[in-house]
Design a protein around this motif. Structure first.
Motif, PDB file in Angstrom:
ATOM      1  N   HIS A 204       0.838  -1.208   0.000  1.00 50.85           N
ATOM      2  CA  HIS A 204       0.000   0.000   0.000  1.00 50.85           C
ATOM      3  C   HIS A 204       0.869   1.254   0.000  1.00 50.85           C
ATOM      4  O   HIS A 204       1.846   1.353   0.726  1.00 50.85           O
ATOM      5  CB  HIS A 204      -0.902  -0.009   1.239  1.00 50.85           C
ATOM      6  CG  HIS A 204      -1.761   1.208   1.364  1.00 50.85           C
ATOM      7  ND1 HIS A 204      -2.934   1.359   0.658  1.00 50.85           N
ATOM      8  CD2 HIS A 204      -1.613   2.342   2.094  1.00 50.85           C
ATOM      9  CE1 HIS A 204      -3.476   2.534   0.963  1.00 50.85           C
ATOM     10  NE2 HIS A 204      -2.686   3.151   1.828  1.00 50.85           N
TER      11      HIS A 204
ATOM     12  N   SER B 105       0.389   5.774  -0.640  1.00 48.38           N
ATOM     13  CA  SER B 105      -0.664   6.792  -0.702  1.00 48.38           C
ATOM     14  C   SER B 105      -0.161   8.160  -1.144  1.00 48.38           C
ATOM     15  O   SER B 105       1.035   8.463  -1.100  1.00 48.38           O
ATOM     16  CB  SER B 105      -1.332   6.919   0.673  1.00 48.38           C
ATOM     17  OG  SER B 105      -0.379   7.294   1.624  1.00 48.38           O
TER      18      SER B 105
ATOM     19  N   LEU C 228      -8.369   9.875  -4.186  1.00 49.19           N
ATOM     20  CA  LEU C 228      -8.870  10.258  -2.867  1.00 49.19           C
ATOM     21  C   LEU C 228     -10.080  11.170  -3.012  1.00 49.19           C
ATOM     22  O   LEU C 228     -10.151  11.968  -3.951  1.00 49.19           O
ATOM     23  CB  LEU C 228      -7.768  10.935  -2.062  1.00 49.19           C
ATOM     24  CG  LEU C 228      -6.487  10.105  -1.914  1.00 49.19           C
ATOM     25  CD1 LEU C 228      -5.498  10.801  -1.001  1.00 49.19           C
ATOM     26  CD2 LEU C 228      -6.809   8.726  -1.359  1.00 49.19           C
ATOM     27  N   PRO C 229     -11.018  11.079  -2.091  1.00 46.14           N
ATOM     28  CA  PRO C 229     -12.275  11.819  -2.232  1.00 46.14           C
ATOM     29  C   PRO C 229     -12.108  13.341  -2.260  1.00 46.14           C
ATOM     30  O   PRO C 229     -12.729  14.014  -3.073  1.00 46.14           O
ATOM     31  CB  PRO C 229     -13.089  11.374  -1.009  1.00 46.14           C
ATOM     32  CG  PRO C 229     -12.126  10.726  -0.080  1.00 46.14           C
ATOM     33  CD  PRO C 229     -11.027  10.197  -0.913  1.00 46.14           C
TER      34      PRO C 229
ATOM     35  N   ASN D  83      -4.363   6.755  -3.963  1.00 47.79           N
ATOM     36  CA  ASN D  83      -3.851   5.677  -3.113  1.00 47.79           C
ATOM     37  C   ASN D  83      -3.748   4.461  -4.014  1.00 47.79           C
ATOM     38  O   ASN D  83      -4.607   4.255  -4.866  1.00 47.79           O
ATOM     39  CB  ASN D  83      -4.847   5.344  -1.998  1.00 47.79           C
ATOM     40  CG  ASN D  83      -4.670   6.214  -0.771  1.00 47.79           C
ATOM     41  OD1 ASN D  83      -3.939   7.194  -0.798  1.00 47.79           O
ATOM     42  ND2 ASN D  83      -5.354   5.846   0.300  1.00 47.79           N
TER      43      ASN D  83
HETATM   44  C1  LIG Z   1      -5.318   6.487   1.484  1.00 48.29           C
HETATM   45  O1  LIG Z   1      -4.185   6.057   2.253  1.00 48.29           O
HETATM   46  C2  LIG Z   1      -4.063   6.687   3.514  1.00 48.29           C
HETATM   47  C3  LIG Z   1      -2.769   6.207   4.152  1.00 48.29           C
HETATM   48  O2  LIG Z   1      -2.658   4.835   4.124  1.00 48.29           O
HETATM   49  C4  LIG Z   1      -5.283   6.354   4.365  1.00 48.29           C
HETATM   50  O3  LIG Z   1      -5.187   7.016   5.597  1.00 48.29           O
HETATM   51  C5  LIG Z   1      -6.544   6.816   3.628  1.00 48.29           C
HETATM   52  O4  LIG Z   1      -7.665   6.436   4.362  1.00 48.29           O
HETATM   53  C6  LIG Z   1      -6.591   6.204   2.245  1.00 48.29           C
HETATM   54  N1  LIG Z   1      -7.751   6.761   1.535  1.00 48.29           N
HETATM   55  C7  LIG Z   1      -8.502   6.041   0.726  1.00 48.29           C
HETATM   56  C8  LIG Z   1      -9.661   6.744   0.113  1.00 48.29           C
HETATM   57  O5  LIG Z   1      -8.274   4.875   0.501  1.00 48.29           O
END
Ligand SMILES: *[C@@H]1O[C@H](CO)[C@@H](O)[C@H](O)[C@H]1NC(C)=O
Ligand SMILES: *[C@@H]1O[C@H](CO)[C@@H](O)[C@H](O)[C@H]1NC(C)=O
Ligand SMILES: *[C@@H]1O[C@H](CO)[C@@H](O)[C@H](O)[C@H]1NC(C)=O
Ligand SMILES: *[C@@H]1O[C@H](CO)[C@@H](O)[C@H](O)[C@H]1NC(C)=O
Ligand SMILES: *[C@@H]1O[C@H](CO)[C@@H](O)[C@H](O)[C@H]1NC(C)=O
Ligand SMILES: *[C@@H]1O[C@H](CO)[C@@H](O)[C@H](O)[C@H]1NC(C)=O
Length: 307
Positions: free
Chosen positions: A154, A156, A186-187, A193
């Motif tokens: 993962h 981001s 991301l929203p 991510n």
């Molecule tokens: C994207 O990754 C971050 C860090 O891992 C996490 O906090 C966040 O919730 C993720 N957002 C989505 C939409 O997956």
């Protein structure tokens, strides 16, 4: 003299219109951060009543009009685009953008000098938007049954969508169908991510790497999950043994020192007692006191056995 001046100004003008505008290398802008699109006019345009325009493709993002002395007469811009106020004097026409907007494609920005219907191109700059991904987090889940091991990688907050690669023991690519990758935007931001899953039949000592490649940033981030090797276990065990034996040595050492000190003290006391005893013996008959000593010595022993 006049010919020389004319020739000079002609040369300068041609410089202005041709040479200055060869900056074709793309500028890398980090999404959400400010960026400066370079454009230097040398010499500065000292023509009277100059109007210049910065355009993104066909859209004007900044327009500015100057009088002969370089004072700004009129100007406007969109999205916080700006140029320095003394641009007409210094020739530094660089365009400042407040925030880089994400765009999968290269965007072209151009600076034009406008007079009536005519547009003269002065500068052309391309902009690529990108953002760094975080160092990938790699998780390994040993199978509870069967031989398949699952990996989760993962990362981001990057842009644009990256490529994800897996490597087993630094060389082998995983078999087809074993990888599933999902990039989600991301929203509340344009960033992505990315999560990739790998399921393979590998031995416990195999190393597995996951690489997130962002070619726009010229960046590849790799994380590796190291397999459990037999000798690393031994290594860990011997380390534990070392710690244990060192601690044991210290404890035994302390005990020995305490014991010796106690013994020395005991010897000293018994010597004194012996001295006293000999002094006592020199005055008394021999049999009775030795008997008394024996019973004294017997007493603690019997108490011990009671307990
Ligand atoms: C994207 O990754 C971050 C860090 O891992 C996490 O906090 C966040 O919730 C993720 N957002 C989505 C939409 O997956
Ligand atoms: C510049 O503009 C002003 C007002 O718009 C005008 O009076 C002046 O003549 C112009 N100068 C030149 C050199 O065109
Ligand atoms: C032009 O101005 C910008 C913004 O002030 C600055 O970052 C840049 O270094 C300047 N360029 C030159 C060549 O002076
Ligand atoms: C535009 O350019 C053409 C030729 O390049 C010239 O003949 C014409 O006068 C110019 N028009 C203006 C308004 O400067
Ligand atoms: C992994 O190994 C098990 C048994 O050894 C087998 O049933 C399974 O099909 C294998 N999976 C893959 C993806 O090769
Ligand atoms: C990409 O990065 C590598 C090392 O980090 C460097 O050697 C290479 O020149 C870079 N390429 C570009 C196009 O910036």
């Amino acid at each position: 003299m006049r010919a020389v001046v004319l020739w000079c100004s002609g040369l300068l003008l041609s410089f202005l219109t041709v040479c200055v505008c060869l900056e074709r290398d793309c500028v890398l802008g980090v999404v959400g951060r400010p960026v400066s699109l370079p454009c230097s006019l040398s010499p500065p345009p000292t023509l009277a009543n100059v109007t210049i325009e910065w355009r993104r493709d066909e859209d004007v993002v900044l327009r500015s009009e100057w009088t002969q002395d370089g004072g700004q007469v009129d100007g406007w811009s969109v999205n916080g685009a700006s140029i320095v106020t003394e641009a007409a004097l210094t020739g530094n026409m660089s365009l400042q953008l407040d925030t880089v907007q994400p765009s999968e494609d290269t965007e072209y920005y151009g600076l034009f000098m406008v007079s009536g219907e005519n547009h003269t191109s002065l500068c052309s700059v391309c902009l690529r938007a990108a953002a760094s991904f975080s160092l990938p987090l790699l998780q390994r889940e040993e199978a509870e049954q069967g031989d398949e091991t699952a990996f989760l990688c993962h990362s981001s907050g990057g842009f644009p969508e990256p490529s994800v690669y897996w490597l087993i023991n630094n060389t082998e690519e995983p078999p087809g169908g074993s990888v599933f990758t999902l990039a989600a935007s991301l929203p509340d931001s344009p960033l992505y991510n990315v999560t990739s899953h790998l399921k393979v039949n590998i031995s416990k000592d195999a190393n597995v790497s996951c690489a997130i490649e962002n070619p726009t940033m010229n960046q590849t981030l790799t994380s590796t999950s190291y397999g459990v090797k037999a000798d690393t276990v031994i290594g860990r065990a011997s380390q534990a043994m070392w710690i244990f034996s060192t601690a044991l040595c210290v404890v035994v050492g302390v005990m020995v020192i305490v014991g010796v000190a106690y013994q020395i003290n005991l010897d000293r006391v018994s010597k004194r007692k012996k001295k006293e005893y000999h002094q006592y013996m020199s005055r008394r008959p021999k049999r009775r006191p030795s008997c008394e000593e024996e019973t004294k010595a017997m007493k603690p022993r019997s108490r011990e056995t009671d307990v």
